[in-house]
Design a protein around this motif. Sequence first.
Motif, PDB file in Angstrom:
ATOM      1  N   SER A 122      73.474 -18.979  35.380  1.00 19.21           N
ATOM      2  CA  SER A 122      72.091 -18.546  35.612  1.00 19.21           C
ATOM      3  C   SER A 122      72.041 -17.439  36.661  1.00 19.21           C
ATOM      4  O   SER A 122      71.271 -16.475  36.535  1.00 19.21           O
ATOM      5  N   THR A 123      72.846 -17.577  37.699  1.00 17.27           N
ATOM      6  CA  THR A 123      72.889 -16.549  38.739  1.00 17.27           C
ATOM      7  C   THR A 123      73.313 -15.210  38.150  1.00 17.27           C
ATOM      8  O   THR A 123      72.685 -14.173  38.413  1.00 17.27           O
ATOM      9  N   LEU A 124      74.359 -15.217  37.341  1.00 13.36           N
ATOM     10  CA  LEU A 124      74.828 -13.975  36.733  1.00 13.36           C
ATOM     11  C   LEU A 124      73.798 -13.387  35.778  1.00 13.36           C
ATOM     12  O   LEU A 124      73.611 -12.165  35.721  1.00 13.36           O
ATOM     13  N   GLU A 125      73.117 -14.246  35.032  1.00  8.21           N
ATOM     14  CA  GLU A 125      72.100 -13.753  34.099  1.00  8.21           C
ATOM     15  C   GLU A 125      70.946 -13.116  34.844  1.00  8.21           C
ATOM     16  O   GLU A 125      70.396 -12.097  34.414  1.00  8.21           O
ATOM     17  N   GLY A 126      70.559 -13.701  35.974  1.00  6.64           N
ATOM     18  CA  GLY A 126      69.515 -13.091  36.793  1.00  6.64           C
ATOM     19  C   GLY A 126      69.971 -11.789  37.400  1.00  6.64           C
ATOM     20  O   GLY A 126      69.246 -10.778  37.401  1.00  6.64           O
ATOM     21  N   VAL A 127      71.200 -11.771  37.930  1.00  4.77           N
ATOM     22  CA  VAL A 127      71.749 -10.571  38.561  1.00  4.77           C
ATOM     23  C   VAL A 127      71.832  -9.413  37.577  1.00  4.77           C
ATOM     24  O   VAL A 127      71.447  -8.280  37.895  1.00  4.77           O
ATOM     25  N   THR A 128      72.328  -9.665  36.373  1.00  8.28           N
ATOM     26  CA  THR A 128      72.523  -8.578  35.412  1.00  8.28           C
ATOM     27  C   THR A 128      71.217  -8.076  34.812  1.00  8.28           C
ATOM     28  O   THR A 128      71.205  -7.076  34.097  1.00  8.28           O
ATOM     29  N   ASN A 129      70.122  -8.750  35.128  1.00  3.95           N
ATOM     30  CA  ASN A 129      68.811  -8.271  34.694  1.00  3.95           C
ATOM     31  C   ASN A 129      67.929  -7.817  35.851  1.00  3.95           C
ATOM     32  O   ASN A 129      66.762  -7.495  35.656  1.00  3.95           O
ATOM     33  N   GLY A 130      68.493  -7.785  37.058  1.00  2.53           N
ATOM     34  CA  GLY A 130      67.751  -7.282  38.211  1.00  2.53           C
ATOM     35  C   GLY A 130      66.547  -8.120  38.585  1.00  2.53           C
ATOM     36  O   GLY A 130      65.520  -7.599  39.016  1.00  2.53           O
ATOM     37  N   VAL A 131      66.670  -9.457  38.441  1.00  2.00           N
ATOM     38  CA  VAL A 131      65.541 -10.359  38.681  1.00  2.00           C
ATOM     39  C   VAL A 131      65.701 -11.048  40.047  1.00  2.00           C
ATOM     40  O   VAL A 131      66.746 -11.627  40.325  1.00  2.00           O
ATOM     41  N   PRO A 132      64.685 -11.026  40.895  1.00  2.34           N
ATOM     42  CA  PRO A 132      64.738 -11.765  42.170  1.00  2.34           C
ATOM     43  C   PRO A 132      64.701 -13.274  41.934  1.00  2.34           C
ATOM     44  O   PRO A 132      64.186 -13.741  40.909  1.00  2.34           O
ATOM     45  N   PHE A 133      65.229 -14.032  42.907  1.00  2.00           N
ATOM     46  CA  PHE A 133      65.383 -15.472  42.759  1.00  2.00           C
ATOM     47  C   PHE A 133      64.552 -16.272  43.755  1.00  2.00           C
ATOM     48  O   PHE A 133      64.356 -15.861  44.903  1.00  2.00           O
ATOM     49  N   LEU A 134      64.131 -17.446  43.310  1.00  2.00           N
ATOM     50  CA  LEU A 134      63.708 -18.535  44.184  1.00  2.00           C
ATOM     51  C   LEU A 134      64.748 -19.629  43.994  1.00  2.00           C
ATOM     52  O   LEU A 134      64.913 -20.153  42.893  1.00  2.00           O
TER      53      LEU A 134
END
Length: 466
Positions: free
Chosen positions: A357-369
């Motif tokens: 999930s972290t990689l999927e968020g990173v590769t789409n430029g999405v900020p995290f909570l």
Amino acid sequence: MAKPHVLVIPYPAQGHVIPIMELAQRLVEQGIRVTFVNTEVNHKLVTSNCLDKDGFGDLIRMVSIPDGLEPWEDRSDLCKLTLSILKTMPGKLEELIETINKEEGRKVACVIADDCMGWAIEVAKKMGIRRAAFWPASVATLASVLSIQKLIDDGIINKNGVPLNDKIIQLSDTMPPIKPFNLAWACFADVDTVEAFFKLVVQAVEASRLTEWFLCNSSLDLEVAAFNLYPKLLPIGPLLASNRLGDQVGHFWQEDPTCLAWLDEQPACSVIYIAFGSFTIFNQTQFEELALGLELSNRPFLWVVRPGMTKETTTNYPDGFMKRISSRGRIVSWAPQQKVLAHPSVACFLSHCGWNSTLEGVTNGVPFLCWPYFSDQFHNATYTCDIWRTGLGFEKDEAGIIPRDEIKTKVELLLNDKTYKVNALDIKEKVMTTVSKGGCSHGNLNSFIEWIQNNDSNAMDQLDSM
């Protein structure tokens, strides 16, 4: 000329199956034949949830071996499952390889094993087969595994892997700190499970010495300190980045693609996407606080609530919740996550911080909570919040609950401060460069593929002399 044939075997968990399946697909694209080995239970899940029954392609053959438990036994009992795997699967894998090797043109040239299945590397060595280890999680987590002797010598864990104190561990100045009880094998409530998992860890370390290639689903840009600590580790990821918008193979649950049409109807950068992976479990109080926090945010949200996510047999939402959020909330049991995170309407990702999930968020430029649940997820959350600075974490109250107001507050802080989005886009650019032609991860993966294809008779002799 016969195509090179490799056997690939993951640890039997969702977060392990998906990334090594991505690796298998990269191999197939280069004309390499793959036999993909799941446990019998997971084989049924993966093959039944493939959107296209022929989606594995002619060069991938899906097979299974037993994990040693009866069909009705509880595989969420990780202690029992782990000990059964260690007892049963090595012999079954050897039998499978012997059967395959009798087939014309299909002799196994290389075994690629999840390092948590280090025994498979040992089977390959015994049978004279070339071998490579694969690590699907963060390299920071792997570094703690490879440092177990130091952790024992420093009095942080005992010889069975059980933590002896709560002293913060930091393997280097620029790596994320971690508490001993959050180590990958030590995050379970009962000592028996900790000790069982530690056996896998010890075997993983031993197996790492028996392989010429140690492939990691990460990149130098994400984890430079961890790679500097262990230069033998080779970044080839994020593998998910190379197939971001494709149909992913390897899911245990059926995806609900209808949520993509719902996302199409939402304003750009407006939706909170919430997903906690395949393992996180909430008690009823925390589940309700999360629901009410999403409601208080007054933003559209897409929430993945998989079967078994709460301790109760049925999922109980707060009174009137479904009616109140009907116009701006969508709840599904499983989502096509890569496509969701790539969608322009998604503003942020409220995540358990599993590495996939972290990689999927990173590769789409999405900020995290960040809402880590156990094990390496704490490492990953520290990366996100303190090193990459692409997200925020939550604070628990005195009862150990993240309350609704805290959720509302952190949503507002994250989305009102554009710094997190800017940082996320910066990390995305670096990571996408490394998996593109000319990038480090791209080059490493190509070198590995060439090694498989160059199946000369001296390769095994060189490996055994290491």
